[in-house]
Write a protein that holds these residues in place. Structure first.
Motif, short mmCIF file in Angstrom:
data_model
loop_
_atom_site.label_atom_id
_atom_site.label_comp_id
_atom_site.label_asym_id
_atom_site.label_seq_id
_atom_site.Cartn_x
_atom_site.Cartn_y
_atom_site.Cartn_z
N LYS A 207 0.87 -1.32 -0.38
CA LYS A 207 -0.03 0.13 0.22
C LYS A 207 0.64 1.36 -0.09
O LYS A 207 0.48 2.07 0.73
CB LYS A 207 -1.02 0.07 1.75
CG LYS A 207 -2.10 -1.17 1.46
CD LYS A 207 -2.82 -1.16 2.22
CE LYS A 207 -3.55 -2.46 2.06
NZ LYS A 207 -4.33 -2.45 3.97
N ALA A 208 1.58 1.26 -1.10
CA ALA A 208 2.96 2.33 -0.77
C ALA A 208 1.61 3.94 -1.43
O ALA A 208 2.35 4.60 -0.46
CB ALA A 208 3.74 2.11 -2.04
N ASN A 209 1.15 4.20 -1.78
CA ASN A 209 0.22 5.50 -2.18
C ASN A 209 -0.07 5.07 -0.68
O ASN A 209 0.37 7.23 0.27
CB ASN A 209 -0.24 5.52 -2.92
CG ASN A 209 -0.43 5.06 -4.04
OD1 ASN A 209 -0.02 5.72 -4.05
ND2 ASN A 209 -0.69 4.82 -5.17
N GLU A 210 -0.29 4.67 0.70
CA GLU A 210 -1.14 5.26 1.42
C GLU A 210 -0.50 5.45 2.91
O GLU A 210 -0.23 5.96 3.71
CB GLU A 210 -1.34 4.02 2.24
CG GLU A 210 -3.09 3.85 3.24
CD GLU A 210 -3.61 3.46 3.88
OE1 GLU A 210 -4.28 3.13 4.76
OE2 GLU A 210 -3.98 2.41 2.87
N TYR A 211 0.83 4.69 2.34
CA TYR A 211 2.36 4.58 3.85
C TYR A 211 3.18 5.41 2.43
O TYR A 211 4.74 5.62 3.62
CB TYR A 211 2.40 3.35 3.94
CG TYR A 211 1.58 2.92 4.30
CD1 TYR A 211 0.96 3.25 6.24
CD2 TYR A 211 1.10 1.68 4.56
CE1 TYR A 211 -0.28 2.67 6.42
CE2 TYR A 211 0.03 0.80 4.85
CZ TYR A 211 -0.14 1.40 5.84
OH TYR A 211 -1.60 0.76 7.05
N THR A 212 2.98 6.99 2.54
CA THR A 212 3.94 7.25 1.58
C THR A 212 4.00 9.02 2.43
O THR A 212 3.20 9.47 2.41
CB THR A 212 4.45 8.26 0.19
OG1 THR A 212 4.49 6.06 0.17
CG2 THR A 212 5.56 8.52 -0.35
N TRP A 213 5.45 9.72 3.08
CA TRP A 213 5.13 10.42 3.54
C TRP A 213 5.41 11.54 2.27
O TRP A 213 6.69 11.76 2.02
CB TRP A 213 5.87 10.43 5.00
CG TRP A 213 5.72 9.95 6.28
CD1 TRP A 213 5.59 8.47 6.48
CD2 TRP A 213 4.67 10.48 7.11
NE1 TRP A 213 5.42 8.48 7.21
CE2 TRP A 213 5.13 9.00 7.64
CE3 TRP A 213 4.18 11.38 7.84
CZ2 TRP A 213 4.02 9.01 9.33
CZ3 TRP A 213 3.42 11.68 8.75
CH2 TRP A 213 3.47 10.90 9.84
N HIS A 214 5.00 12.77 2.86
CA HIS A 214 5.04 13.66 2.41
C HIS A 214 5.34 15.66 3.48
O HIS A 214 4.82 15.67 4.33
CB HIS A 214 3.90 14.57 0.92
CG HIS A 214 4.24 13.52 -0.18
ND1 HIS A 214 4.82 13.14 -0.91
CD2 HIS A 214 3.32 12.63 -0.18
CE1 HIS A 214 5.09 12.51 -1.57
NE2 HIS A 214 3.60 11.40 -1.50
N ILE A 215 6.22 16.59 3.23
CA ILE A 215 6.49 17.40 3.95
C ILE A 215 5.08 18.11 3.68
O ILE A 215 4.83 18.80 2.46
CB ILE A 215 7.89 18.26 3.30
CG1 ILE A 215 9.29 17.66 3.71
CG2 ILE A 215 8.20 19.79 4.02
CD1 ILE A 215 9.89 17.75 2.81
N GLU A 216 4.79 18.94 4.93
CA GLU A 216 3.73 19.64 4.75
C GLU A 216 4.22 21.08 4.78
O GLU A 216 4.87 21.65 5.65
CB GLU A 216 2.59 19.49 6.00
CG GLU A 216 2.04 19.98 6.12
CD GLU A 216 1.19 19.99 5.34
OE1 GLU A 216 -0.30 20.67 5.18
OE2 GLU A 216 0.74 18.30 3.80
N GLY A 217 4.18 21.90 3.96
CA GLY A 217 4.28 23.47 3.70
C GLY A 217 5.84 23.64 3.47
O GLY A 217 6.71 22.68 2.79
N ASP A 218 6.25 24.36 4.62
CA ASP A 218 7.57 25.39 4.77
C ASP A 218 8.78 24.22 5.18
O ASP A 218 8.58 23.52 6.38
CB ASP A 218 8.02 26.77 5.51
CG ASP A 218 9.30 27.15 5.14
OD1 ASP A 218 9.87 26.71 5.00
OD2 ASP A 218 9.48 28.39 6.41
N PRO A 219 9.11 23.62 4.86
CA PRO A 219 10.84 22.21 5.35
C PRO A 219 11.29 22.48 6.53
O PRO A 219 11.50 21.63 7.35
CB PRO A 219 11.43 22.11 4.24
CG PRO A 219 10.94 22.46 2.72
CD PRO A 219 9.75 23.42 2.62
N SER A 220 11.39 23.90 6.73
CA SER A 220 12.32 24.41 7.63
C SER A 220 11.04 24.12 9.12
O SER A 220 11.57 24.20 10.10
CB SER A 220 12.27 26.22 7.73
OG SER A 220 11.35 26.37 7.88
N LYS A 221 10.09 24.12 8.83
CA LYS A 221 8.62 23.50 10.02
C LYS A 221 9.03 22.21 10.37
O LYS A 221 8.37 21.12 11.12
CB LYS A 221 7.21 23.97 9.23
CG LYS A 221 7.06 26.09 9.81
CD LYS A 221 6.20 26.38 9.62
CE LYS A 221 5.67 27.71 9.20
NZ LYS A 221 3.79 28.07 9.59
#
Length: 576
Positions: A207-221
């Protein structure tokens, strides 16, 4: 006068010989070291030290050297593609010490830091591979990765469909990274929460699509978001969350090493197994530490130190393992089954998986006939794989094999069985697996501490998995267990669990079901003593099935719902 001169000359000659011997001894001591610095490896300069260290190792092959010396600091090992490239390899060098520096408090001060190109579910090669080295010592070394192959943070949002995590400083923030081998934590105590792991391995890959993380907004946060209703249903705002980017690889591998010594060796992060010893004989380990620094929470996605198909005497003292995703220590050989009976003295055996190590001539193989084990001595043996890359061995015995032997006969290979295994004065903490899995004979577990470990301390073979042998002569004495064994392994839960998994038995545990009874076809384990242990804050204390000769005595139970559970055991002495 001539006699006196002759005598003086004799004394003078003897003195010269003595001085020469002393100078030779001094010279041998002085130059019986190779320093990686002499080959250009300089710590803390952020330059790739890989080729310099390899040159130092190459020099060892042509010298009478006894030590490879590293100064204090970080040595950068840039392997580029970790799936293809082993960092450091040493083969066929005997009596060698691979030694780092120490701090004033005796902690290791030398770090081997692997740099690599990131990839999800990377099946990484070794940072250090030691092959066929007798009397090898590894001392005062820390192993680490850049970037580390795990991360951790605090759950700051959960809408039931997705979760957002603020990644702690010092942990990787990698867009597109996957959610393998995940666990939730109590951040106040930095303890593993007593719940099931959120993800494992294959479930994430499917279930790669469900279990893949993405950076939310400004990466510095340092915010990352996962769109997974399944994960959202298992975690809560304010909890800690750790996960790994894969579950394959062996970071430090010892193979065919006799008289192996590992002292003061630490692991901060691992891609896959932290360490593994395969077909080694006589191992002594002390002050080995596997621990996540600072805010990392978890170390590696697999076992702390797996011992596979080893022999001789193994002593593990003052071992510390915290934050291992699966098992702290896994000790086992393998079962085999007859594939074809060639003659009265010759059998072609098959093994569960493809990995195959030699079976020593003069060793024994046990043939199980119900509860009886009948032994035969190996005369000759060689690896002979079956079609489909299935592990196999062609074995000739000194005497005819028993008449009852057929294709379904379970066989124990004692060439892959440790003669004596002792684990003492050690700590296993915050492990989302078993602290130890023991499938061996002649075992002592003494004065150890186990806390916040998801599965039990497990004694028992895994026949369906092909992992053996049948445990016999086991002593579990003077240990401390707390908040452990809340999930079942081999369909049995508890702080201490003793049960052998049978052929064709489903491994997945259904919490709605009670512990499964012992199948009648399983050989009984023999002579197991559980004495003078303290078991605290556990659902089940001691849970034993399928033992002939079980002694339970002098244990203390504090806040344990079910103290002792015994099923299908013979010759039981319960003095509680």
């Amino acid at each position: 006068m001539m006699l006196m001169n002759s005598k003086n000359k004799m004394i003078s000659h003897a003195a010269c010989v003595l001085v020469g011997l002393l100078l030779t001894a001094f010279s041998t001591t002085l130059y019986a070291q190779v320093r990686v610095a002499d080959f250009g490896a300089v710590p803390n300069d952020s330059k790739n030290d890989l080729e310099a260290i390899r040159s130092a190792i190459k020099h060892l092959n042509t010298s009478a050297v006894k030590k490879l010396i590293f100064e204090a600091g970080v040595y950068d090992l840039d392997v580029d593609d970790a799936a293809k490239n082993t960092a450091l390899s040493i083969s066929n060098i005997n009596n060698l010490t691979f030694e780092g520096a120490v701090k004033a408090n005796k902690e290791p001060a030398t770090t081997l830091l692997r740099h690599y190109k990131f990839k999800n579910n990377l099946s990484a090669k070794n940072i250090l591979y030691i092959n066929n080295c007798t009397n090898f010592s590894l001392k005062n070394i820390i192993f680490d990765n850049a970037p580390r192959y795990s991360t951790a943070g605090e759950v700051v949002a959960n809408d039931g469909k997705s979760i957002t995590v603020k990644i702690f400083d010092g942990n990787p923030v990698l867009d597109g990274s996957m959610f393998y081998c995940a666990n939730s934590w109590d951040l106040k105590s930095k303890s593993l929460l007593p719940v099931e792991s959120i993800t494992y391995g294959g479930d994430v890959s499917s279930k790669a699509n469900e279990y893949t993380w993405h950076i939310e907004g400004d990466p510095s946060k340092r915010l990352m978001k996962l769109n997974s209703p399944s994960a959202a249903s298992k975690v809560h705002i304010g909890e800690g969350l750790s996960w790994h980017y894969g579950f394959n690889g062996v970071q430090v591998l010892f193979e065919k090493c006799n008289n192996l010594n590992v002292d003061n060796v630490w692991t901060y992060n691992a891609i896959g197994f932290c360490m593994e010893a395969q077909i080694c004989e006589n191992i002594h380990a002390s002050n080995v530490k596997i621990i996540a620094p600072a805010n990392q929470l978890a170390v590696g996605s697999r076992d702390g130190w797996k011992l596979y198909a080893c022999r001789g005497t193994v002593v593990m003292d003052n071992i510390y393992m915290e934050g291992v995703r699966w098992d702290g220590q896994n000790v086992h050989g393998s079962f085999v089954w007859p594939h074809q009976i060639i003659s009265k003295k010759k059998i072609w055996f098959k093994k569960k998986y493809a990995a195959a190590f030699p079976i020593k001539a003069g060793s024994k193989i046990g043939f199980w006939n119900g509860q009886q084990e009948v032994f035969r001595i190996v005369d000759t043996s060689y690896v002979a794989k079956l079609p489909g890359n299935v592990g196999g061995f062609m074995v000739t015995f000194t005497t005819p094999v028993p008449d009852f032997v057929n294709a379904s006969t379970l066989c124990t290979v004692y060439s892959w069985n440790i003669n004596s295994y002792t684990l003492s004065n050690s700590t296993f903490k915050n492990i989302a697996g078993c602290a130890s899995i023991i499938r061996n004979t002649n075992v002592s577990i003494l004065n150890c501490k186990f806390s916040n470990v998801m599965y039990p301390l497990l004694i028992g073979a895994a026949i369906e998995e092909g992992e053996g042998g049948i445990p016999q002569n086991i002593k579990i004495t003077g240990n401390y267990f707390e908040s452990s064994g809340w999930m079942a392994r081999h369909n049995v839960s508890g702080a201490i669990a003793i049960r052998t998994q049978d052929v064709n038995e489903k491994l997945d545990y259904d919490p709605a079901k009670k512990d499964l009874p012992l199948p009648l076809t399983t050989p009984y384990m023999k002579n197991i003593t559980i004495k003078n242990n303290i078991i605290k804050n556990c659902i089940t204390g001691i849970n034993a099935a399928g033992v002939n000769g079980l002694v339970i005595s002098g244990n203390q139970f504090i806040n344990v719902q079910e103290k002792i559970k015994i099923n299908a055991c013979l010759n039981v002495v319960n003095d509680q």
